[in-house]
Design an enzyme around this catalytic site. Structure first.
Site, PDB file in Angstrom:
ATOM      1  CG  HIS A   1      15.956  -7.624  30.618  1.00 35.10           C
ATOM      2  ND1 HIS A   1      15.924  -6.132  31.117  1.00 35.10           N
ATOM      3  CD2 HIS A   1      15.799  -8.291  31.458  1.00 35.10           C
ATOM      4  CE1 HIS A   1      15.661  -6.435  32.422  1.00 35.10           C
ATOM      5  NE2 HIS A   1      15.910  -7.629  32.812  1.00 35.10           N
TER       6      HIS A   1
ATOM      7  CB  CYS B   1      17.310 -10.384  34.033  1.00 33.12           C
ATOM      8  SG  CYS B   1      15.734 -11.489  34.137  1.00 33.12           S
TER       9      CYS B   1
END
Length: 408
Positions: free
Chosen positions: A328, A347
């Protein structure tokens, strides 16, 4: 649908048969006169045309047999219709070459549950005398049903790592029956095998990534398939999707980079930040893009990190695992960490701005990504991602993948 057979021609060989049958029926029914059994007065029509299931039968199960016979004549036409709710549909079938029987054809011929059937048949004897028969029967209405929630979507274009995945609404114990009812084919052709993850998930993939331009068809003939005792499927559906260009990305957690390749050629190297050392490292292994959101909320409490973070507007979010691994955009960290430090909660972060932008590294990557693209992480301190965590099935070799099939 009508199925027409040629009219039989009388012969000396057949005449005694008709005479014998007339005598038998006359004795059994006590009828008088000299009319043909196909004329109506010489015998009941059910002796001339036999229908299975019998007229008026109820609660016929999915293993019931549908057939029409004329033991001593020839079927001229057979029309079978199925009514489900307000919808009527012809049941396809074929009259045998000798004219003595009719049988249903293909998957449409399988007994469907929760339906009413009607059968209209016409038969002739060797002299051309005709009789007709109309029967009806109804099938079992099951109390329990199951469906398979599947991906990808119909008519979508996806990446070369796409795995066809079914999540069933109820546990499946009759796995072979369910797997046999789902057919995945490709053009150009390639072997596609199913693999079960527990009792409620079935994934399909080939041995290697799909070739760009491949058209994949998923045919679901699950309606009335018994997935568990007294639990039946509902779906009868076909889905077609296409494989787009090849794109794969290699995240090196130690080097803090992501190399993006198109059709095997390196097109960009992007600075990244991965999971911080310790409890928030990023999984190693191959992960497949399963969801894309231009903006989403990420709350640490939903993935076991308590109140460590709650970011309501994370831009360019690309889901890699069911457990919460995303690739992201990151606008809240200093620019200097990208390419030099791992600071995330598992992430993979790319530089971005608040609200997202197509001119940032995260925005450019997002705009060029498809559902089904593969992102592989190497050199992380974490374990390899589980093959059932998202579309992680590429982490199993072909031998282990095929071992998970119920059709061996």
């Amino acid at each position: 649908m009508n199925h027409v057979a040629k009219r039989a021609v009388a012969s000396r060989a057949t005449a005694p048969t008709w005479a014998g049958l007339f005598v038998v029926l006359a004795v059994l029914t006590g009828c008088t006169g000299t009319g043909s059994i196909f004329g109506g007065s010489a015998g009941p029509p059910q002796e001339a045309i036999q229908v299975t299931p019998q007229d008026g039968a109820k609660n016929i199960g999915p293993d019931g047999r549908l057939a029409v016979k004329a033991p001593d004549g020839r079927l001229r036409s057979v029309e079978v219709t199925r009514t489900e709710g307000a919808r009527r549909r012809a049941v396809p079938g074929e009259i045998a070459r000798d004219g003595r029987s009719w049988t249903p054809r293909g998957s449409e011929g399988r007994i469907r549950l929760g339906a009413k059937y009607s059968v209209d048949a016409v038969a002739v004897d060797g002299s051309g005398n005709r009789t007709t028969r109309h029967t009806t029967f109804t099938t079992l209405v099951p109390g329990h049903r199951f469906i398979g929630y599947f991906k990808p979507e119909n008519r979508s274009t996806v990446g070369t790592g796409m795995i066809v995945s079914f999540d069933f609404s109820r546990p499946v114990t009759h796995r072979a029956a369910v797997q046999r009812a789902i057919k995945v084919t490709a053009v150009p052709p390639v072997e596609v095998v199913g693999h079960w993850f527990g009792a409620d998930r079935l994934d399909f993939r080939p041995a290697e990534y799909w070739k760009p331009g491949t058209e994949v068809t998923v045919e679901m003939a699950l309606r009335d398939v018994e997935g568990a005792p007294h639990v039946y499927g509902t779906q009868d559906k076909k889905v077609v999707f296409e494989i787009g260009r090849s794109q794969s990305s290699l995240v090196d957690a130690a080097a803090h980079t992501m190399e993006v390749r198109r059709d095997g050629e390196l097109v960009s190297t992007i600075p990244i930040t991965a999971g911080a050392a310790g409890k928030t490292t990023t999984y190693n292994g191959k992960m497949v893009v399963s969801e894309m959101r231009e903006v989403t909320r990420m709350d640490g409490r939903t993935v076991g990190f308590g109140g460590e973070y709650d970011i309501k507007d994370v831009p360019h979010a690309i889901r890699l695992t069911d457990s919460g691994t995303f690739l992201h955009g990151n606008y809240w960290s200093d620019e200097g960490i990208f390419g030099s430090e791992n600071v995330s909660h598992g992430c993979v972060g790319l530089e971005d701005v608040r609200g997202g932008s197509s001119d940032t590294p995260a925005g450019r990557f997002y705009d060029r990504t498809l559902i089904g693209d593969v992102v592989e992480v190497v050199n992380s301190e974490d374990k390899k991602v589980a093959p059932d965590n998202g579309l992680g099935g590429w982490n199993l070799d072909w031998t282990r993948w095929k071992a998970g099939s119920a059709l061996r």
